[in-house]
Design an enzyme around this catalytic site. Structure first.
Site, PDB file in Angstrom:
ATOM      1  CB  ALA A  75       0.784  -8.844   5.418  1.00 10.87           C
ATOM      2  CG  HIS A  92      -8.556   1.451   4.564  1.00 10.62           C
ATOM      3  ND1 HIS A  92      -7.849   0.534   3.818  1.00 10.62           N
ATOM      4  CD2 HIS A  92      -9.858   1.260   4.254  1.00 10.62           C
ATOM      5  CE1 HIS A  92      -8.679  -0.173   3.082  1.00 10.62           C
ATOM      6  NE2 HIS A  92      -9.901   0.249   3.321  1.00 10.62           N
ATOM      7  CG  PHE A 130      -6.593 -14.188  12.551  1.00 10.59           C
ATOM      8  CD1 PHE A 130      -5.758 -13.354  13.285  1.00 10.59           C
ATOM      9  CD2 PHE A 130      -7.353 -13.647  11.525  1.00 10.59           C
ATOM     10  CE1 PHE A 130      -5.680 -11.988  12.995  1.00 10.59           C
ATOM     11  CE2 PHE A 130      -7.280 -12.284  11.237  1.00 10.59           C
ATOM     12  CZ  PHE A 130      -6.444 -11.458  11.969  1.00 10.59           C
ATOM     13  NE  ARG A 146       5.494  -9.304  15.118  1.00  7.74           N
ATOM     14  CZ  ARG A 146       6.452  -8.444  15.401  1.00  7.74           C
ATOM     15  NH1 ARG A 146       7.242  -7.952  14.405  1.00  7.74           N
ATOM     16  NH2 ARG A 146       6.697  -8.061  16.633  1.00  7.74           N
ATOM     17  CB  ILE A 150       1.320  -2.904   6.608  1.00  4.36           C
ATOM     18  CG1 ILE A 150       1.846  -4.341   6.594  1.00  4.36           C
ATOM     19  CG2 ILE A 150       2.400  -1.919   7.086  1.00  4.36           C
ATOM     20  CD1 ILE A 150       2.996  -4.582   5.650  1.00  4.36           C
ATOM     21  CB  THR A 199      -6.445   6.713   6.383  1.00  8.85           C
ATOM     22  OG1 THR A 199      -6.526   5.366   5.869  1.00  8.85           O
ATOM     23  CG2 THR A 199      -5.919   7.675   5.325  1.00  8.85           C
TER      24      THR A 199
HETATM   25  N1  LIG Z   1      -4.329  -1.949   3.198  1.00  7.69           N
HETATM   26  C1  LIG Z   1      -4.388  -3.331   3.164  1.00  7.69           C
HETATM   27  C2  LIG Z   1      -5.395  -3.992   2.505  1.00  7.69           C
HETATM   28  N2  LIG Z   1      -6.375  -3.295   1.884  1.00  7.69           N
HETATM   29  C3  LIG Z   1      -7.248  -3.890   0.913  1.00  7.69           C
HETATM   30  C4  LIG Z   1      -8.427  -4.599   1.536  1.00  7.69           C
HETATM   31  O1  LIG Z   1      -8.030  -5.835   2.129  1.00  7.69           O
HETATM   32  C5  LIG Z   1      -9.487  -4.921   0.488  1.00  7.69           C
HETATM   33  O2  LIG Z   1      -8.913  -5.739  -0.499  1.00  7.69           O
HETATM   34  C6  LIG Z   1     -10.027  -3.679  -0.149  1.00  7.69           C
HETATM   35  O3  LIG Z   1     -10.523  -2.834   0.883  1.00  7.69           O
HETATM   36  C7  LIG Z   1     -11.172  -4.009  -1.121  1.00  7.69           C
HETATM   37  O4  LIG Z   1     -12.193  -4.700  -0.453  1.00  7.69           O
HETATM   38  N3  LIG Z   1      -5.447  -5.350   2.512  1.00  7.69           N
HETATM   39  C8  LIG Z   1      -4.470  -6.074   3.141  1.00  7.69           C
HETATM   40  O5  LIG Z   1      -4.502  -7.312   3.138  1.00  7.69           O
HETATM   41  N4  LIG Z   1      -3.471  -5.434   3.799  1.00  7.69           N
HETATM   42  C9  LIG Z   1      -3.397  -4.083   3.834  1.00  7.69           C
HETATM   43  O6  LIG Z   1      -2.450  -3.520   4.436  1.00  7.69           O
HETATM   44  C1  LIG Z   2      -4.315  -1.215   5.935  1.00 12.24           C
HETATM   45  C2  LIG Z   2      -4.601  -0.273   4.841  1.00 12.24           C
HETATM   46  O1  LIG Z   2      -5.659  -0.290   4.261  1.00 12.24           O
HETATM   47  C3  LIG Z   2      -3.568   0.770   4.601  1.00 12.24           C
HETATM   48  O2  LIG Z   2      -2.413   0.123   4.119  1.00 12.24           O
HETATM   49  C4  LIG Z   2      -4.047   1.799   3.578  1.00 12.24           C
HETATM   50  O3  LIG Z   2      -3.106   2.841   3.663  1.00 12.24           O
HETATM   51  P1  LIG Z   2      -3.653   4.353   3.931  1.00 12.24           P
HETATM   52  O4  LIG Z   2      -4.281   4.340   5.302  1.00 12.24           O
HETATM   53  O5  LIG Z   2      -2.406   5.243   3.876  1.00 12.24           O
HETATM   54  O6  LIG Z   2      -4.636   4.684   2.837  1.00 12.24           O
END
Ligand SMILES: Nc1c(NC[C@H](O)[C@H](O)[C@H](O)CO)[nH]c(=O)[nH]c1=O
Ligand SMILES: CC(=O)[C@@H](O)COP(=O)(O)O
Length: 226
Positions: free
Chosen positions: A150, A158, A183, A197, A152, A156
């Site tokens: 999941a 990211h 997937f 979901r 979310i 940022t």
């Molecule tokens: N922000 C979310 C993450 N972030 C972590 C990354 O998946 C990963 O573990 C990290 O970057 C180290 O490599 N992961 C999710 O599954 N869902 C998110 O919302």
């Molecule tokens: C999907 C992500 O990595 C996200 O949840 C990280 O949150 P942020 O963009 O506020 O650092």
């Protein structure tokens, strides 16, 4: 008229190839196209023995029967005996991913997949799913690998990196291992979307992905020789 002479010609064609037109009887009339007169749709006035849907085609005065013997290969949702599945699930946003996993395991159970034929592998986040999925696929122990996560959106960009990496990574894992990698990773703007979901009003995408895993495992195991 074009239809009667053409029908006669087509009838004699079929008579000459009687053994080929073996078993079933098609309706009394089948549409066929005179390619010399594209606007002319002629109909065959008598029933003939054909082995499958047939189109009579006329070109330059000659006519021939084109038999469409199409084979459809479709994975089964009921032939699950002996199929083994790996489930790679991300711990990040576990409040969501555990619900997705529950939906997937319930679906496997309802389709008679034995518990001993399912291995669940936990990873920190969705970014880590692909490398594990590919390793499991290449192990030769599983007919499909179900990937659950999941992602979310936060403050940022990211989110984009993780979501896109997970999607392309799971795709590559399947292509590189030759084992279907499914997937089942949510990519949502907020938690409400994700929970909806994961068993909420939009269903359970983990359960849906498990159905896909079963069908693809059966397709590969029962129809697509390695
Ligand atoms: N922000 C979310 C993450 N972030 C972590 C990354 O998946 C990963 O573990 C990290 O970057 C180290 O490599 N992961 C999710 O599954 N869902 C998110 O919302
Ligand atoms: C999907 C992500 O990595 C996200 O949840 C990280 O949150 P942020 O963009 O506020 O650092």
């Amino acid at each position: 008229m074009a239809s009667s002479s053409f029908a006669g010609a087509a009838g004699s064609f079929v008579a000459q190839h009687k053994r080929w037109f073996a078993s079933s009887t098609i309706p009394r009339s089948i549409p066929f196209l005179s390619l010399d007169h594209p606007k002319t749709l002629v109909s065959f006035s008598s029933s003939v023995q054909v082995s499958s849907p047939t189109v009579i085609i006329q070109r330059k005065g000659s006519s021939f029967a084109q038999t469409a013997a199409v084979r459809h290969l479709i994975g089964s949702l009921t032939r699950t005996e002996g199929l083994r599945f790996a489930v790679v699930v991300a711990r990040f946003n576990e409040i969501v991913t555990k619900l997705l996993l529950e939906g997937a395991l319930e679906t496997f159970k309802r389709h008679s997949v034995r518990e001993e034929d399912i291995d669940v592998v936990w990873v920190p986040g969705s970014f880590e799913i692909p490398v594990v999925a590919e390793r499991l696929g290449k192990s030769g122990k599983y007919q499909a690998v179900l990937c659950i996560g999941a992602v979310i959106r936060g403050d940022t960009t990211h989110y984009d990196a993780v979501a896109n990496s997970a999607a392309s990574g799971v795709l590559s894992a399947g292509l590189n291992s030759g084992v279907p990698c499914i997937f089942g990773v949510l990519t949502c703007d907020d938690m409400d979307q994700a929970l909806n979901r994961a068993g909420g009003k939009s269903g359970n995408k983990g359960a849906e992905a498990a159905l896909t895993a079963i069908e693809m495992a059966s397709l590969f195991e029962h129809h697509l020789e390695g």
